[in-house]
Design an enzyme around this catalytic site. Sequence first.
Site, short mmCIF file in Angstrom:
data_model
loop_
_atom_site.label_atom_id
_atom_site.label_comp_id
_atom_site.label_asym_id
_atom_site.label_seq_id
_atom_site.Cartn_x
_atom_site.Cartn_y
_atom_site.Cartn_z
N VAL A 182 -3.05 -2.64 9.17
CA VAL A 182 -3.95 -3.46 8.34
C VAL A 182 -4.51 -4.60 9.18
O VAL A 182 -3.76 -5.31 9.87
CB VAL A 182 -3.21 -4.01 7.11
CG1 VAL A 182 -4.13 -4.89 6.29
CG2 VAL A 182 -2.67 -2.86 6.26
N ALA A 225 1.70 -3.17 10.72
CA ALA A 225 1.55 -1.76 11.09
C ALA A 225 2.65 -0.95 10.43
O ALA A 225 3.80 -1.37 10.37
CB ALA A 225 1.61 -1.60 12.61
N ASP A 228 6.90 5.63 -3.48
CA ASP A 228 7.33 5.09 -2.18
C ASP A 228 7.55 3.58 -2.27
O ASP A 228 6.96 2.81 -1.52
CB ASP A 228 6.27 5.42 -1.13
CG ASP A 228 6.81 5.28 0.29
OD1 ASP A 228 8.05 5.27 0.46
OD2 ASP A 228 6.00 5.18 1.23
#
Length: 574
Positions: free
Chosen positions: A206, A200, A353
């Site tokens: 997922v 998470a 990211d």
Amino acid sequence: MRNPRITAAKKLRSQWICRGCLQQGVRSPWPTAQFSTIYRKDPRQNLRRRIIWATVGGSLAIGAITSFQDIRHGAAVVQRSARVVGALLLNVNDYRMVLNSKEKDKDGEGWQSTLRACHQRCADRTLRVLEQNGSIFIKLGQHLSSMNYLLPIEWTRTFIPLQDHCPESSYEAIEQMFIDDTGQPIAAHFDTFDRHPIGAASLAQVHLATMKDTGAKVAVKVQHPALKEWVPLDLALTRMTFSTLKYFFPEYDLEWLSNEMESSLPQELDFALEGKNALVTKRYFSTIKDSPLLVPDVYWGRKRILVMEYIAGHRTDDIAYLDSNGIDRDEVSAALARIFNEMIFGDTPLHCDPHGGNLAVVRRNDRRTRHNFDIILYDHGLYRDIPIQMRRNYAKLWLAVIDADEKGMRRYAREVAGVTDEQFPLFASAITGRDYRAVTTSVISTRSEEEKEVVSGAMGEGMLQELVQLLGQVPRIVLLILKTNDLTRNLDESLQTREGPVRNFLILAHYCSRTVFREQMEIIRGRGSMLWPRNMLHRLAAWSSYLRVEAKLSLYEWYIFFRRVVRLSSLASI
């Protein structure tokens, strides 16, 4: 003569009869028996009456339910807002009191200790709010945890747990989101679907599943359903927070953080766009020889749902896994440097990211390339295109840094980010993470503990204020490039490599010199035929400059290979 009964009725028609009067025998003037008789005479009127009352009752019930939901939502809005505003005011008051006490502390040593304690109190207070509100506040905390070039260590260290501990959405909420977004339940798409997520994050989680048609094992990325409800409010609260900080502390203007968040978050919340980004990156790196990058394939996607190929791996800083599987840490570090330098200087968008949770490493058993591992890149929600001229100027800036060419550094810092000569020493330290004296002598050397303390101390003595103002004026894309550099630098340090930063700087120099060489070739071709003597001389100069860097990198690579062979031979003889 008037009927006294009718007169009393007229008199009481506009009056309110209280319960006490009724108990004393005041009777209603209306002939209730006659009205009852009238209603009973027509069954259709009786049915109409029931329909009217049912309609009114149903409307009241729906209104009550809606009002209850609105009230409950309103209460949650107040609660979320109160947490943020309360912590913000407490932090502002805490810092103002500590900063005002500086004048009373003549020696300064006690005040520094007081300031560090204030940093820790405010960071702890803020962490509780981020965890309680969840949503994009977790994302904000993750971003702040990586800004050790800007924030005190008490803040960045406190927010590190947000990288791995994120709230999970319930299976029932995910099921409802599937129905809302696809028109079908989860079972219509998958033969199996694990109710509990394998991971998470701040914006999504997922689940493992099996495709219904092919039986392929897939990873299903689903957005937290609550984000749809809270993102507008949370963005407004974030904007209000940084505006308030600017009001009380105008010298620490961090509004660019909330502006960047408002710009990037819509992209990160569009999973269909993320799927396209992933495929673009996968196609680009598939053309690069010996690239160890793995991007999971994409099966299909919606705005809040993305179905991808399932590829498991371990964190890139999992030293125990790397060592137990014979994966060289230095090679992993070099691979990461090549991947992200290719994105910065190559002809592909930049992944903005690349924190530890979005990268994984897995051992490769076949020998298709010279690596015995693959680097897996997840989460392709935030990409940005870097203008070609900025790529070129940024390459020249780094070549000047590596050559300790201060004049060139100042020139291209101005070209890339509009940095003045007065701001340059601070900017140079920000992009390299080094003390300015090291930047002007040899940035390739390993940072000593003394240097780290010097940089940290300088930030506490007023340079932080100047850095905040500087970062507020540079282009947003430059901030994202700096963020990528900083995250990859942190990943390299966490790997505890034997070679230090030397190899990665040589890899950086390779990509920079390649970028400059391509620009020079483009300029020469624009001047006419390559056979002209002048163009031939310029081409020869460009080639020699490029080959000089390539020769350095190749020699160093051979040196590392030879040293590794000698070390392995020594271990085998023991």
